[in-house]
Motif scaffolding. Structure first.
Motif, PDB file in Angstrom:
ATOM      1  N   ASN A 144       0.914  -1.225   0.033  1.00 58.90           N
ATOM      2  CA  ASN A 144       0.179  -0.011   0.100  1.00 58.90           C
ATOM      3  C   ASN A 144       0.798   1.382  -0.114  1.00 58.90           C
ATOM      4  O   ASN A 144       0.609   2.196  -0.608  1.00 58.90           O
ATOM      5  CB  ASN A 144      -0.994  -0.026   1.235  1.00 58.90           C
ATOM      6  N   VAL A 147       2.411   1.832  -3.669  1.00 59.01           N
ATOM      7  CA  VAL A 147       1.423   1.523  -4.960  1.00 59.01           C
ATOM      8  C   VAL A 147       1.735   2.334  -5.957  1.00 59.01           C
ATOM      9  O   VAL A 147       1.616   2.224  -7.028  1.00 59.01           O
ATOM     10  CB  VAL A 147       0.192   1.801  -4.494  1.00 59.01           C
ATOM     11  N   ASN A 148       2.107   3.776  -5.729  1.00 52.87           N
ATOM     12  CA  ASN A 148       2.367   4.867  -6.730  1.00 52.87           C
ATOM     13  C   ASN A 148       3.919   4.982  -7.029  1.00 52.87           C
ATOM     14  O   ASN A 148       4.149   6.041  -7.565  1.00 52.87           O
ATOM     15  CB  ASN A 148       1.592   6.118  -6.374  1.00 52.87           C
ATOM     16  N   GLN A 149       4.546   4.248  -6.514  1.00 59.71           N
ATOM     17  CA  GLN A 149       6.173   4.423  -6.656  1.00 59.71           C
ATOM     18  C   GLN A 149       6.551   3.374  -7.787  1.00 59.71           C
ATOM     19  O   GLN A 149       6.077   2.310  -7.779  1.00 59.71           O
ATOM     20  CB  GLN A 149       6.838   4.222  -5.325  1.00 59.71           C
TER      21      GLN A 149
END
Length: 258
Positions: A144, A147-149
């Motif tokens: 979590n 998640v955007n890395q």
């Protein structure tokens, strides 16, 4: 009682084993964390966790060379091995001393399967299930967080002279993926010897030097910096990338720091 190991070999046990010889460090630590410390009678010289265990138990050699007479004298009910850590020659030499359980680990699912197998064999299912749950919670928390890395490209060195890396089809490679890295040597298999002029190294965002099996130090970072001055080079905890036992509880917290 009939059990199956991770090579699909059948193992016959008359009762729950009370005398265990473990020839794999990560599996030894797992046994302790499953509450089986008192049942362990023999370990390797590399079974360093928990640190005081070797003072209590008989050291039967290393993972690659064992003392058969010491193992026989311990009269084990079961001997725990691993396909990668222990050679076929070692496994064959142990046949007839006691039933052998052989693990074969390439990813987290394999590790969790081993936990369940030990839980069943040693009648500690509840502890094994709880341990799996704790690791999965840490894994989900980390996933979590990232998640955007984007994934970073890594080269993971395990040896020097010759220089060797961990490539595909290894537990380390699976853990690199878990840590949100892609292995620049995914086209290679297992543990490959490479030259420092290998073109794939140019693709790496980070060069990792593992603390084991070769004990890389800061001086080796400086050595590689002379060749790759623009690269990020760092020491990493090899146990948290390669030990597939209960130490996995701390792997994802460590990955957050990376």
């Amino acid at each position: 009682m009939i059990f199956t190991d991770q090579l699909n070999r059948q193992i016959s046990l008359k009762e729950t084993p009370k005398r265990i010889v473990s020839l794999v460090p990560s599996q030894t630590e797992l046994l302790v964390d499953l509450g089986l410390r008192d049942a362990i009678v023999g370990v390797t010289k590399f079974c360093i966790h928990p640190p005081d265990l070797r003072k209590e138990k008989t050291i039967v050699g290393g993972t690659k060379n064992i003392n058969l007479e010491k193992i026989k004298a311990l009269q084990p009910d079961i001997i725990l091995c691993n396909k990668e850590e222990n050679s076929l020659e070692i496994v064959e030499s142990l046949e007839g001393i006691a039933p052998l359980h052989i693990s074969d680990i390439y990813n987290l699912d394999n590790a969790f399967e081993l936990f369940k197998m030990y839980g069943h064999i040693f009648q500690v299912e509840e502890k094994a299930t709880l341990l799996i749950s704790n690791i999965k919670e840490e894994r989900e928390r980390f996933q979590n967080k990232i998640v955007n890395q984007p994934k970073r490209k890594a080269a993971y060195f395990i040896w020097r002279n010759p220089w060797m890396i961990s490539a595909s089809n290894t537990f380390i490679d699976a853990m690199l993926k878990e840590a949100n890295f892609s292995n620049v040597f995914s086209s290679e298999s297992r543990y490959a010897e490479i030259g420092l002029n290998h073109p794939e190294l140019n693709e790496a965002d980070v060069i990792m030097l593992s603390s084991e099996p070769y004990p890389f130090k800061n001086k080796h970072i400086e050595e590689l910096k002379t060749i790759f001055p623009e690269k990020h080079i760092q020491l990493v905890d090899g146990e948290l990338f390669s030990w597939y036992g209960s130490r996995l509880r701390w792997s994802f917290q460590y990955f957050s720091q990376l």
